[in-house]
Scaffold this motif. Structure first.
Motif, PDB file in Angstrom:
ATOM      1  N   ARG A 211       0.825  -1.207   0.000  1.00  0.00           N
ATOM      2  CA  ARG A 211       0.000   0.000   0.000  1.00  0.00           C
ATOM      3  C   ARG A 211       0.862   1.262   0.000  1.00  0.00           C
ATOM      4  NH1 ARG A 211      -2.837  -1.202   3.930  1.00  0.00           N
ATOM      5  NH2 ARG A 211      -4.760  -1.826   2.883  1.00  0.00           N
ATOM      6  N   MET A 214       2.470   1.766  -3.380  1.00  0.00           N
ATOM      7  CA  MET A 214       1.448   2.209  -4.325  1.00  0.00           C
ATOM      8  C   MET A 214       1.141   3.694  -4.131  1.00  0.00           C
ATOM      9  SD  MET A 214      -2.569   1.140  -4.612  1.00  0.00           S
ATOM     10  CE  MET A 214      -2.943   2.283  -3.261  1.00  0.00           C
ATOM     11  N   GLY A 282      -0.536   2.297 -12.743  1.00  0.00           N
ATOM     12  CA  GLY A 282      -1.386   1.246 -12.200  1.00  0.00           C
ATOM     13  C   GLY A 282      -1.046  -0.122 -12.765  1.00  0.00           C
ATOM     14  N   TRP A 283      -0.721  -0.174 -14.049  1.00  0.00           N
ATOM     15  CA  TRP A 283      -0.333  -1.447 -14.674  1.00  0.00           C
ATOM     16  C   TRP A 283       0.949  -1.988 -14.029  1.00  0.00           C
ATOM     17  CZ3 TRP A 283       3.477  -3.935 -17.454  1.00  0.00           C
ATOM     18  CH2 TRP A 283       3.089  -5.015 -18.248  1.00  0.00           C
ATOM     19  N   LEU A 285       2.082  -1.344 -11.062  1.00  0.00           N
ATOM     20  CA  LEU A 285       1.803  -1.755  -9.680  1.00  0.00           C
ATOM     21  C   LEU A 285       1.086  -3.099  -9.636  1.00  0.00           C
ATOM     22  CD1 LEU A 285       0.835   1.750  -8.328  1.00  0.00           C
ATOM     23  CD2 LEU A 285       2.674   0.313  -7.400  1.00  0.00           C
ATOM     24  N   THR A 286       0.299  -3.394 -10.651  1.00  0.00           N
ATOM     25  CA  THR A 286      -0.326  -4.718 -10.724  1.00  0.00           C
ATOM     26  C   THR A 286       0.730  -5.798 -10.896  1.00  0.00           C
ATOM     27  OG1 THR A 286      -2.319  -3.739 -11.701  1.00  0.00           O
ATOM     28  CG2 THR A 286      -2.039  -6.111 -11.952  1.00  0.00           C
ATOM     29  N   ALA A 289       2.179  -6.276  -7.560  1.00  0.00           N
ATOM     30  CA  ALA A 289       1.285  -7.070  -6.717  1.00  0.00           C
ATOM     31  C   ALA A 289       1.437  -8.561  -7.004  1.00  0.00           C
ATOM     32  CB  ALA A 289      -0.164  -6.632  -6.953  1.00  0.00           C
ATOM     33  N   LEU A 307      -4.849  -8.021  -2.389  1.00  0.00           N
ATOM     34  CA  LEU A 307      -4.080  -7.034  -3.136  1.00  0.00           C
ATOM     35  C   LEU A 307      -4.965  -6.226  -4.090  1.00  0.00           C
ATOM     36  CD1 LEU A 307      -0.935  -9.236  -3.767  1.00  0.00           C
ATOM     37  CD2 LEU A 307      -0.965  -7.066  -2.528  1.00  0.00           C
ATOM     38  N   GLU A 308      -5.966  -6.885  -4.672  1.00  0.00           N
ATOM     39  CA  GLU A 308      -6.886  -6.157  -5.544  1.00  0.00           C
ATOM     40  C   GLU A 308      -7.637  -5.091  -4.771  1.00  0.00           C
ATOM     41  OE1 GLU A 308      -9.332  -9.121  -7.388  1.00  0.00           O
ATOM     42  OE2 GLU A 308      -8.048  -9.229  -9.183  1.00  0.00           O
ATOM     43  N   LEU A 311      -5.326  -2.220  -4.606  1.00  0.00           N
ATOM     44  CA  LEU A 311      -5.156  -1.617  -5.925  1.00  0.00           C
ATOM     45  C   LEU A 311      -6.363  -0.796  -6.365  1.00  0.00           C
ATOM     46  CD1 LEU A 311      -3.342  -4.367  -8.026  1.00  0.00           C
ATOM     47  CD2 LEU A 311      -2.627  -1.978  -7.803  1.00  0.00           C
ATOM     48  N   LYS A 312      -7.554  -1.157  -5.878  1.00  0.00           N
ATOM     49  CA  LYS A 312      -8.753  -0.396  -6.233  1.00  0.00           C
ATOM     50  C   LYS A 312      -8.628   1.070  -5.842  1.00  0.00           C
ATOM     51  CE  LYS A 312     -12.200  -4.112  -5.901  1.00  0.00           C
ATOM     52  NZ  LYS A 312     -13.328  -4.631  -5.081  1.00  0.00           N
ATOM     53  N   TYR A 314      -5.955   2.908  -6.033  1.00  0.00           N
ATOM     54  CA  TYR A 314      -4.932   3.644  -6.783  1.00  0.00           C
ATOM     55  C   TYR A 314      -5.505   4.835  -7.559  1.00  0.00           C
ATOM     56  CZ  TYR A 314      -1.621   4.791 -10.498  1.00  0.00           C
ATOM     57  OH  TYR A 314      -0.816   5.466 -11.380  1.00  0.00           O
TER      58      TYR A 314
END
Length: 463
Positions: A211, A214, A282-283, A285-286, A289, A307-308, A311-312, A314
């Motif tokens: 987190r 991110m 964001g890509w 960081l995915t 993850a 993790l999703e 990421l939501k 972001y």
């Protein structure tokens, strides 16, 4: 004091690096020396110690291993033309001292590991410009000539950049551990990164670690957008765990505002265009993850869901940082619901009128003539009145966040061409001016605008 070198990175498993010896050069010569940074590092003037800054001093160096997605394609990488001298410890701080362009390493993949003066001067200028803007960044301490030719499209003079970074840990370092090594290696790397960069986190709390990385990246990219910076090569190996901007290859600042601006010669599809940078963050960081999955939960579905969920957030973290910065740029002291729309309307007008990104915001800050903003400017003035702020009060605040000068492409290119011809004064003057881009001395006033370039500006990666 001299450098206080330590190396904690080598406490990681040996698979994370390779030891290398000195790379001899022909005629080492100091070209640029960052006295301000040397003072911050509490380091004496080391300009005469050119062997240290070319990688030819007899000492232990290491090249770090990492992987990464380059333009969406995964590959094994590593320090192919860089090596770590060590970690300089000073005043409860620790930074990597790395040489870029110092010669072949285990990870050079057939390359010569060298760099030309032009790309190294570019990184020196742009990294220091970013620092002057208050954006987290690696720094440049020195550029040193090697006296060796570098063969690219044409023969260049060889040079080495001394780069200073909180560390060189990247998303690509974690990808290397996950895909080339094993779960234990990922855990070792995560524990090391947390201890080095985020010691306040609870040991083993890898969700909070993800987190905070991110959030740092979301805020960093928002800062790029707010000054019109186009990184140009947002591969996963160029996203740091510390949240610093790294690797100033085909980067540039916007002159005329074009939301889909691309400068890099190799970005033919516009993957890393200005407007795409938040999404690419964001890509990336995915991908980060994905490397963390085995540390989150033994049940992969549970780990993915955890993790999703992080990421939501972001887009919100990025959006909040961008909007807060835009409010500052527009002089607003409070937050109102219409602020995002007002900011976006201004950008739309700027693009339609081919307005200069930096000049427009600075002119608005100074009350000087700018492109016809018509109805928008009336809305802006009314918005200030609603919160009880006068235009003059707003402009005082705006001048503290809207730079008057940036590393404009015309002047960066002029400095590079002069440097390649043996004249470093242009680069020195430019860097001096960029140390404080919000207050312009009379002798630097010419940097506020630049002559029109004869053809579209194109940048190159320098490898």
């Amino acid at each position: 004091m001299s450098f206080n070198f330590e190396t904690t990175y080598t406490t990681l498993p040996a698979s994370f690096y390779r030891e290398i010896g000195p790379n001899r050069v022909k005629e080492p010569c100091m070209l640029l020396w960052n006295e301000r940074l040397a003072q911050q590092l509490n380091v004496d003037d080391e300009r005469e110690n050119v062997d240290l800054f070319t990688g030819s001093q007899q000492r232990d160096y290491i090249a770090q291993a990492y992987a990464g997605h380059q333009f969406g394609h995964f590959t094994m990488l590593g320090d192919g033309r860089a090596m770590l001298i060590g970690e300089h410890a000073y005043q409860q701080h620790r930074v990597d001292i790395q040489l870029k362009g110092s010669g072949r390493t285990h990870y050079s993949r057939g390359g010569d590991g060298r760099a030309g003066i032009g790309p190294m001067v570019r990184e020196y200028i742009i990294s220091e410009a970013m620092h002057g803007l208050g954006i987290p960044t690696t720094r440049s301490l020195a550029v040193t000539a090697t006296g060796l030719p570098v063969y690219r499209e044409e023969v260049q003079q060889g040079a080495v950049l001394t780069r200073v970074a909180a560390s060189h840990l990247r998303v690509g370092t974690f990808q290397y551990a996950r895909h080339m090594l094993d779960e234990n290696a990922v855990r070792d790397l995560a524990d090391y990164a947390m201890a080095r960069h985020y010691p306040s986190l609870e040991q083993g709390n890898y969700i909070d670690f993800f987190r905070v990385v991110m959030n740092r990246q979301a805020q960093l990219i928002a800062q790029w957008q707010l000054v019109g910076f186009v990184h140009g090569v947002m591969n996963t190996d160029n996203m740091t765990i510390s949240g610093e901007t790294i690797d100033y290859g085909p980067c540039a600042f916007l002159d005329v505002f074009q939301s889909n601006q691309v400068f890099s010669s190799i970005d033919q599809q516009g993957r890393y265009r200005y407007s795409q940078q938040p999404a690419i963050g964001g890509w990336n960081l995915t991908r980060f993850a994905e490397t963390m999955l085995p540390l989150i939960d033994d049940n992969e579905e549970v780990a993915i869901a955890s993790l999703e969920e992080v990421l939501k957030s972001y887009p919100r973290v990025f959006g909040d940082a961008w909007l807060a910065g835009m409010r500052d740029k527009l002089g607003f002291a409070t937050a109102r619901p219409e602020d995002k729309s007002l900011a976006e309307q201004l950008l739309t007008l700027m693009e339609a009128q081919q307005a200069d990104f930096t000049t427009t915001f600075r002119a608005l800050s100074e009350g000087t003539a700018i492109k016809d903003l018509g109805e928008w400017k009336k809305q802006w003035t009314a918005r200030l009145e609603q919160e009880g702020t006068t235009v003059e009060e707003a402009q005082q605040r705006m001048q503290r966040v809207n730079p008057a000068i940036i590393a404009r492409n015309y002047y960066v290119e002029a400095a590079i061409q002069d440097a390649e011809a043996g004249n470093m004064e242009t680069a020195k003057v430019l860097v001096e001016a960029l140390q404080n881009p919000y207050i312009v001395r009379e002798e630097h006033a010419y940097l506020r605008t630049s002559p029109a370039m004869a053809k579209p500006y194109v940048t190159y990666c320098g490898t």
